[in-house]
Design a protein around this motif. Structure first.
Motif, PDB file in Angstrom:
ATOM      1  N   GLY A 110       3.477  -6.672  -3.595  1.00 56.33           N
ATOM      2  CA  GLY A 110       4.715  -7.381  -3.285  1.00 56.33           C
ATOM      3  C   GLY A 110       4.545  -8.857  -3.586  1.00 56.33           C
ATOM      4  O   GLY A 110       3.700  -9.248  -4.402  1.00 56.33           O
ATOM      5  N   ASP A 111       5.336  -9.699  -2.933  1.00 53.23           N
ATOM      6  CA  ASP A 111       5.348 -11.132  -3.225  1.00 53.23           C
ATOM      7  C   ASP A 111       4.019 -11.786  -2.861  1.00 53.23           C
ATOM      8  O   ASP A 111       3.655 -11.857  -1.683  1.00 53.23           O
ATOM      9  CB  ASP A 111       6.484 -11.828  -2.473  1.00 53.23           C
ATOM     10  CG  ASP A 111       7.853 -11.374  -2.947  1.00 53.23           C
ATOM     11  OD1 ASP A 111       7.971 -10.962  -4.117  1.00 53.23           O
ATOM     12  OD2 ASP A 111       8.802 -11.440  -2.145  1.00 53.23           O
ATOM     13  N   SER A 118      -0.395 -11.292   0.107  1.00 60.29           N
ATOM     14  CA  SER A 118       1.023 -11.125  -0.178  1.00 60.29           C
ATOM     15  C   SER A 118       1.779 -11.043   1.137  1.00 60.29           C
ATOM     16  O   SER A 118       1.183 -11.084   2.211  1.00 60.29           O
ATOM     17  CB  SER A 118       1.250  -9.850  -0.999  1.00 60.29           C
ATOM     18  OG  SER A 118       1.049  -8.701  -0.193  1.00 60.29           O
ATOM     19  N   THR A 119       3.086 -10.912   1.028  1.00 59.36           N
ATOM     20  CA  THR A 119       3.897 -10.793   2.241  1.00 59.36           C
ATOM     21  C   THR A 119       3.621  -9.464   2.943  1.00 59.36           C
ATOM     22  O   THR A 119       3.906  -9.328   4.123  1.00 59.36           O
ATOM     23  CB  THR A 119       5.398 -10.904   1.902  1.00 59.36           C
ATOM     24  OG1 THR A 119       5.709  -9.947   0.883  1.00 59.36           O
ATOM     25  CG2 THR A 119       5.748 -12.307   1.416  1.00 59.36           C
ATOM     26  N   LYS A 120       3.029  -8.492   2.232  1.00 58.82           N
ATOM     27  CA  LYS A 120       2.745  -7.178   2.801  1.00 58.82           C
ATOM     28  C   LYS A 120       1.323  -7.052   3.343  1.00 58.82           C
ATOM     29  O   LYS A 120       1.103  -6.426   4.369  1.00 58.82           O
ATOM     30  CB  LYS A 120       2.910  -6.082   1.740  1.00 58.82           C
ATOM     31  CG  LYS A 120       4.302  -5.804   1.284  1.00 58.82           C
ATOM     32  CD  LYS A 120       4.253  -4.644   0.292  1.00 58.82           C
ATOM     33  CE  LYS A 120       5.571  -4.361  -0.356  1.00 58.82           C
ATOM     34  NZ  LYS A 120       5.445  -3.288  -1.354  1.00 58.82           N
ATOM     35  N   ASP A 148       2.633  -5.187  -8.178  1.00 55.50           N
ATOM     36  CA  ASP A 148       3.830  -4.499  -7.707  1.00 55.50           C
ATOM     37  C   ASP A 148       3.583  -3.870  -6.342  1.00 55.50           C
ATOM     38  O   ASP A 148       4.430  -3.941  -5.441  1.00 55.50           O
ATOM     39  CB  ASP A 148       4.249  -3.444  -8.729  1.00 55.50           C
ATOM     40  CG  ASP A 148       5.597  -2.830  -8.420  1.00 55.50           C
ATOM     41  OD1 ASP A 148       6.565  -3.599  -8.233  1.00 55.50           O
ATOM     42  OD2 ASP A 148       5.680  -1.589  -8.363  1.00 55.50           O
ATOM     43  N   ASN A 162       2.900 -12.324  -9.936  1.00 58.59           N
ATOM     44  CA  ASN A 162       3.958 -11.316  -9.890  1.00 58.59           C
ATOM     45  C   ASN A 162       4.787 -11.315 -11.173  1.00 58.59           C
ATOM     46  O   ASN A 162       5.088 -10.256 -11.721  1.00 58.59           O
ATOM     47  CB  ASN A 162       4.912 -11.546  -8.712  1.00 58.59           C
ATOM     48  CG  ASN A 162       4.290 -11.258  -7.371  1.00 58.59           C
ATOM     49  OD1 ASN A 162       4.204 -12.150  -6.541  1.00 58.59           O
ATOM     50  ND2 ASN A 162       3.863 -10.040  -7.139  1.00 58.59           N
TER      51      ASN A 162
END
Length: 128
Positions: free
Chosen positions: A35-36, A60-62, A32, A90
């Motif tokens: 993120g993705d 992840s995208t973050k 969580d 995820n």
């Protein structure tokens, strides 16, 4: 939300014990926060690992985050489905999103990991 049949590491990895093998993944909290998830760099089958050692990375995208192994042993299996479908971590972090299976060299190490209740308290203490 936090499965009671697992043990947890302070870096947010979980362990499911099955005899002398441990399945390892990352917690719902970790996925969580990340993120993705778009990619996982996983350990090699046959690698000898030591508790606390880095065994891979999650991108992840973050951000990118390190995956630590909570127990010592030999990697006997990795979840190859995650190569093409990393997003499963995820959607199902405690099920189909598992990362690796470790043949334990010291099964007693699992007892040093947090129970679900201890992990829940640990997460609550991190929010302050």
């Amino acid at each position: 939300m936090i499965p009671s049949d697992l043990r947890y590491h302070k870096e947010h990895e979980w362990v499911r014990l099955n005899g002398k093998q441990a399945t390892v993944g990352i917690s719902h909290f970790a996925q969580d926060a990340l993120g993705d998830i778009v990619f996982l760099d996983m350990p090699k089958v046959g690698a000898v690992v030591t508790a606390g050692q880095q065994i891979g990375e999650v991108e992840s995208t973050k951000t990118t985050s390190t995956i630590y192994v909570p127990v010592s042993g030999t990697v006997s299996k990795i979840n190859t489905d995650l190569k093409d479908h990393p997003e499963v971590v995820n959607s199902d972090p405690y099920g189909k999103g598992w990362i690796a299976v470790i043949d334990l060299s010291n099964p007693g190490e699992v007892d040093q990991l947090m129970t679900a209740a201890q992990y829940e308290a640990f997460l609550a203490s991190q929010k302050h």
